[in-house]
Structures are given as structure tokens and as C-alpha cells.
Design a protein around this motif. Structure first.
Motif, short mmCIF file in Angstrom:
data_model
loop_
_atom_site.label_atom_id
_atom_site.label_comp_id
_atom_site.label_asym_id
_atom_site.label_seq_id
_atom_site.Cartn_x
_atom_site.Cartn_y
_atom_site.Cartn_z
N ARG A 283 -1.71 0.36 -7.40
CA ARG A 283 -1.41 -0.12 -6.05
C ARG A 283 -2.44 0.45 -5.09
NH1 ARG A 283 4.97 0.66 -4.87
NH2 ARG A 283 4.29 -0.21 -2.86
N PRO A 284 -2.78 -0.28 -4.02
CA PRO A 284 -3.75 0.23 -3.06
C PRO A 284 -3.18 1.39 -2.25
CG PRO A 284 -2.82 -1.84 -2.28
CD PRO A 284 -2.31 -1.64 -3.68
N LEU A 285 -4.08 2.20 -1.70
CA LEU A 285 -3.69 3.32 -0.85
C LEU A 285 -4.15 3.06 0.58
CD1 LEU A 285 -4.67 6.45 -2.99
CD2 LEU A 285 -2.41 5.42 -2.76
N SER B 43 0.83 -1.20 0.00
CA SER B 43 0.00 0.00 0.00
C SER B 43 0.87 1.25 0.00
CB SER B 43 -0.92 0.01 1.22
OG SER B 43 -1.84 -1.05 1.17
N ALA C 188 -5.56 5.16 -6.72
CA ALA C 188 -5.08 3.79 -6.58
C ALA C 188 -5.13 3.05 -7.91
CB ALA C 188 -5.94 3.06 -5.54
N ARG C 189 -6.19 3.27 -8.66
CA ARG C 189 -6.29 2.65 -9.98
C ARG C 189 -5.23 3.20 -10.94
NH1 ARG C 189 -11.33 2.98 -10.19
NH2 ARG C 189 -11.54 5.00 -11.24
#
Length: 243
Positions: free
Chosen positions: A180-182, A107, A175-176
Motif C-alpha cells: 500500500r502507498p505511504l 495510503s 510501501a512495497r
């Protein structure tokens, strides 16, 4: 009560139900106003709170507090985002955000670098370079900027060069865009006299401040009073005088 006719049971029931509903909504609005005032006080007190480890609050931050944290990692220096609608001054400007990678974590932490004043034109201000090595940051772990309806959909996906600019910065879109996720919140950096960025930290409740909640509460209480008045007016006896 000689001047009033006896109301029917359904009229009494309807008036009572409506008045109680309006009163309950008014009380709820007052509670929301008190909650947001307490939230503003906590936000103001957070700037002088002791630092804590970011990992303890990273994934599940407290809903009613704003932890002041310290975190180490590296900036993604070529992936900056600019929020193009901050309300700091009349000259315009942008709020700059940079993704921050923590060692061993998938993340990314979105860092609010601060506000860069404009020069009165549509040209974006020049961004100072970010450090490329590992750095330690500290600031408030706060909710991301509020979003709204953006004409044309995701503006970030249509841009191919950084820094990317948008009037709203939705965490899901970032994120998209990064793949990667935040983390669920944003790190708002502490004020730094040596920094070119302006960091005036206020909690954005402009869409629904405490005063507006109290205005709505007054409105609901007025509706409750109006329901009772309407019942009395409709059941007032009228004089039938002979000519």
C-alpha cells in the motif's frame, strides 16, 4: 605593477571565471547554512504550535515547516518496523515505526512511536502492545529518517516475520512490503510521560549541518583567492642578473 608582466587575455579570463565561480559557490553554501538554521528554529517552534487537521497537509506538506497535526485511525499492530541505527545512547536500541490506517484512505501513515533503549546486547528490546481499536494521535508531521546505501539491497523483503528490522527505513521499501502507498511524511508522536518510548525530537541534519556548509563556503572562497594569487605568481617578473 612594475614588478609584474602583463598577463594574456585568456589567463585573465580564466582566472576571472574561476574566481567568480568559486565565490558564487561559497555564497550558495552560506545561503544553505542560513536556510538550515532557520529550519532548525522552525522545528523547535513546531512542538508548541497549535494542532491542525491532518487532511489539510497530508499529501502536500509545506517544504519549510513541520505541522503539528491530529489524526484518527487504527494501527496495523502486526506490521511493526524497527530502525536499528538510531544515535540515542551507547547501549544501543531501536526506533519503532508502525503503519497507521485512516478511515476510507488507501495510503498508510507511518508513525514514529519513539526510541526503545537497549540493554547492551544484540537482542532487540521487547515491544509493548499497541491499541487495537481506533485511536487519535497527535505529533509533528516530519520527513522520514534519512537513508543511505544498504549492503545486500532491500532487507525488509528478505524477512518473513514482524517486527522487521533494518539499518535504513526507505519509504519506498516499506510501501512495497505492505502493498500500500505511504503518505510522504512520518508522524512523530508527541512526548508522553506514560509511554515506555523515549521521544526526544530533533531534526536530523547530521549529514550536512549548518557548520559544514560554512566550512565549505570558506573552502570555496579560499579557492577564489588562490586563483588570483596563482595568476600573480605566474606573471611576476624575475630578476635577470648577469654573472
Amino acid at each position: 605593477m612594475s614588478g609584474f608582466r602583463r598577463p594574456t587575455w585568456w589567463a585573465l579570463l580564466l582566472t576571472l571565471a574561476g574566481a567568480l565561480l568559486f565565490i558564487r559557490l561559497g555564497v550558495w553554501q552560506l545561503h544553505r547554512a542560513d536556510f538550515k538554521e532557520a529550519l532548525l528554529r522552525r522545528y523547535a517552534a513546531s512542538s508548541s504550535a497549535p494542532l491542525q487537521d491532518f487532511t489539510k497537509v497530508a499529501a502536500n506538506p509545506p517544504a519549510d515547516r513541520f505541522p503539528r497535526v491530529r489524526v484518527a485511525g487504527r494501527y496495523l499492530v502486526d506490521r511493526l518496523y524497527l530502525l536499528d541505527n538510531p544515535k540515542h545512547d551507547e547501549r544501543g536500541g531501536v526506533e519503532a515505526f508502525a503503519p497507521f490506517a485512516l478511515p476510507g484512505q488507501k495510503s498508510l501513515l507511518l508513525v514514529d512511536l519513539g526510541f526503545l533503549p537497549g540493554n547492551g546486547t544484540d537482542q532487540a528490546p521487547e515491544l509493548p502492545p499497541l491499541p487495537t481499536g481506533e485511536v487519535t494521535l497527535q505529533g509533528l508531521y516530519v520527513p522520514p529518517p534519512p537513508t543511505g546505501f544498504e549492503m545486500g539491497g532491500d532487507a525488509l523483503a528478505r524477512q518473513t516475520r514482524w517486527p522487521k528490522t533494518s539499518i535504513f527505513l526507505a519509504p519506498a521499501e516499506i510501501a512495497r512490503d505492505l502493498g500500500r502507498p505511504l503518505y510522504p511524511r512520518v508522524l512523530a508522536l508527541d512526548a508522553d510521560p506514560a509511554s515506555i518510548y523515549v521521544r526526544v525530537r530533533t531534526l536530523d541534519l547530521s549529514s550536512m549541518p549548518p557548520a559544514r556548509h560554512r566550512a565549505y563556503a570558506f573552502q570555496w572562497f579560499s579557492f577564489a583567492l588562490a586563483a588570483v594569487v596563482i595568476l600573480l605568481v605566474l606573471h611576476r617578473k624575475r630578476d635577470r642578473r648577469r654573472p
